[in-house]
Each structure stands twice: as structure tokens, then as C-alpha cells.
Design an enzyme around this catalytic site. Structure first.
Site, short mmCIF file in Angstrom:
data_model
loop_
_atom_site.label_atom_id
_atom_site.label_comp_id
_atom_site.label_asym_id
_atom_site.label_seq_id
_atom_site.Cartn_x
_atom_site.Cartn_y
_atom_site.Cartn_z
N VAL A 62 -25.29 -20.49 -41.50
CA VAL A 62 -26.48 -20.95 -42.23
C VAL A 62 -27.13 -19.84 -43.08
CG1 VAL A 62 -27.08 -22.84 -40.69
CG2 VAL A 62 -28.00 -20.55 -40.22
N ASN A 87 -31.19 -26.90 -37.29
CA ASN A 87 -31.22 -26.71 -35.84
C ASN A 87 -30.62 -25.37 -35.40
OD1 ASN A 87 -31.01 -27.72 -32.88
ND2 ASN A 87 -28.88 -27.28 -33.44
N TYR A 152 -37.85 -13.36 -32.69
CA TYR A 152 -37.69 -14.83 -32.59
C TYR A 152 -39.01 -15.52 -32.96
CZ TYR A 152 -36.45 -19.33 -30.39
OH TYR A 152 -36.18 -20.65 -30.14
#
Ligand SMILES: NC(=O)c1ccc[n+]([C@@H]2O[C@H](COP(=O)([O-])OP(=O)(O)OC[C@H]3O[C@@H](n4cnc5c(N)ncnc54)[C@H](O)[C@@H]3O)[C@@H](O)[C@H]2O)c1
Length: 244
Positions: A62, A87, A152
Site C-alpha cells: 500500500v 485496512n 502507531y
């Protein structure tokens, strides 16, 4: 009538975990799916299980703009594109002082740049199909401070903001964009922690259990289907009450 009758949906990071559960559910609901991931063997196996008339697998990083062109071309070859689930993601939890630039940038490339490239890449084809819906998979780490996971968290907060900005930009093109914010979901992603660590974290979840990939898939189905046709820019927590 199945809720995704005649729809084509691209799901990134769908070789396993939540993405795979979404692929299975969407096919049951009448969709054809483009499953993409960097995990080739698992992705191909899932596509075979679902059947070649309704599912194709593509190796797709991605973070690569060139790979996104191929993914959109695969959807085009199936007949169009009505849904995108951003996702794919990585989770390598480290505190601020443990995080080096390389780890920070790796999270940004996959969890943040990836959905940015994806949203941009799908717009022309979705528009040609009369519009569509995008679901960005953020996290409870994008709703509140998350311990020991600064890189994150940075990307999941960013994705929440990008969702709202894109929802405004894409509304005139009849494309809706929403974010979901899962709490602990029972997938291989949580194997970075020991089972004991994962159990301890459940103390902070009012429902005292993990969510399942199938429960997340049910929410994503709603957001990708016409049942949510007046919902855009929304953020939906699916976390057993963890952020209350
Ligand atoms: N499991 C949880 O507790 C939890 C909680 C909140 C949010 N999330 C988010 O849910 C999403 C799905 O995760 P999951 O729980 O199914 O975990 P998972 O690790 O099983 O799935 C993530 C998938 O992304 C793929 N991936 C990683 N890097 C990629 C890349 N560069 N290009 C394409 N694919 C790539 C992986 O190969 C994997 O198949 C992620 O965005 C994750 O951050 C998970």
C-alpha cells in the site's frame, strides 16, 4: 436482496485478520472483491476459497503508488469499483524513547501514506461507477493516547483527520469516507504482545473481551453499503466500550 449486490470492493491487507473476514462477508452479501496484501500465499489461498468469479488476489504494497495503479486496474477488469477498505496496517508498539526515525517512518508509509495513496487512486474509477464508499481502519489509538505506541498512534490519529478532510473533498463526487476505530480485535496483529499482556489490557475494556474480525466486518459492511448512505466523515468506535 444481498446488501452488496453487484458491488465491487477493494480490501487492502486482506490475506488474513479483519480484511479476510470482510472479504468473506462481502462475497456472501453479493460483492466481488479485490483482495490485496503483501502476504501472497495466504492471499491467493483466500481468493481460491472464495472462488475465481468473485475474488481476485493481487500482491500490493500500500506504500507503493505504482502498486495502487495495478490494484485499481484489477478492480476495473472486474467491472468497476464501489468500495475501498483501507485496512492494511502494521503495529510495532514502542515508547517515544524506544522509537527511532526508521520505525516512525515505516508506520507512516504503511498506515498513513498508504490510505492517502489509496483514496486518491480509487476516485476516478469510483466516480465513473456513480460514486462509492471508503472505510479507513484507524484504531482506538486514534481516539485517545495509547501507551507505548507513539508511531502507531501518530498514524491512526492522522487517518482519522484525513477521513474527515477527504469526506468533505469527495462528497461532491458522491463518495463517502468514514473511519472505524477498533479496540483489541483477535487477529495475528496482537501477537506482538504475550497472551498475558493482551489479557491484562482487557481489564480496561468494559465488555472484558476482545472483538472478533467478524464483528468488525459487520460494521464495515454497514458503512460500505447503501444502508449508511447519509453517513460521511463519521468515526465509529468498535471497542467493547474501551474509550468510554
Ligand atoms: N487487531 C487489533 O487489535 C486492531 C485494533 C485496532 C486497529 N486495528 C487495525 O486493523 C487493521 C487490520 O489489522 P488486523 O487486526 O486484521 O491485523 P493483521 O496483522 O492480521 O492484518 C494486517 C494486514 O496488513 C497487511 N500489511 C502489512 N503491511 C502491508 C503493506 N505494506 N501493504 C499491504 N498490506 C500490508 C499484513 O500483511 C496483514 O495481512 C490494521 O489497520 C490495524 O492497525 C487492529
Amino acid at each position: 436482496m444481498p446488501r452488496l449486490h453487484n458491488k465491487i470492493v477493494l480490501i487492502t491487507g486482506a490475506a488474513r485478520g479483519q480484511g479476510a473476514a470482510e472479504a468473506r462477508l462481502f462475497v456472501r452479501e453479493g460483492a466481488r472483491v479485490v483482495i490485496t496484501d503483501v502476504l501472497e500465499a495466504q492471499g491467493r489461498q483466500l481468493a481460491e476459497e472464495l472462488g475465481k468469479d468473485v475474488a481476485v488476489f493481487l500482491r500490493h504494497d500500500v506504500a507503493s503508488e505504482a502498486d495502487w495503479l495495478q490494484a485499481v486496474a484489477a478492480a476495473d477488469a472486474l467491472g468497476g469499483l464501489h468500495g475501498l477498505i483501507n485496512n492494511a496496517g502494521i503495529f510495532q508498539p514502542r515508547t517515544l524513547m524506544e522509537t527511532d526515525t526508521a520505525l516512525f517512518e515505516q508506520h507512516i508509509r504503511i498506515n498513513q501514506l498508504g490510505p492517502f495513496l489509496g483514496m486518491k487512486a480509487v476516485v476516478p474509477l469510483m466516480e465513473r461507477c456513480g460514486g462509492g464508499a471508503i472505510v479507513n481502519v484507524s484504531s482506538v489509538a486514534g481516539l485517545r493516547g495509547s501507551p507505548g505506541a507513539i508511531a502507531y498512534s501518530a498514524t491512526k490519529w492522522a487517518l482519522r483527520g484525513m477521513t474527515k478532510a477527504a469526506a468533505i473533498d469527495l462528497a461532491p463526487r458522491k463518495i463517502r469516507v468514514n473511519s472505524i476505530h477498533p479496540g483489541p480485535i483477535d487477529t495475528p496483529m496482537l501477537e506482538v504482545r504475550t497472551p498475558e499482556q493482551n489479557q491484562r489490557r482487557l481489564q480496561a475494556v468494559p465488555m472484558k473481551r476482545m472483538g472478533t474480525p467478524e464483528e468488525v466486518a459487520d460494521l464495515v459492511l454497514f458503512l460500505i453499503s447503501d444502508e449508511s448512505r447519509y453517513i460521511t466523515g463519521a468515526e465509529v468506535a468498535i471497542d467493547g466500550g474501551a474509550t468510554l
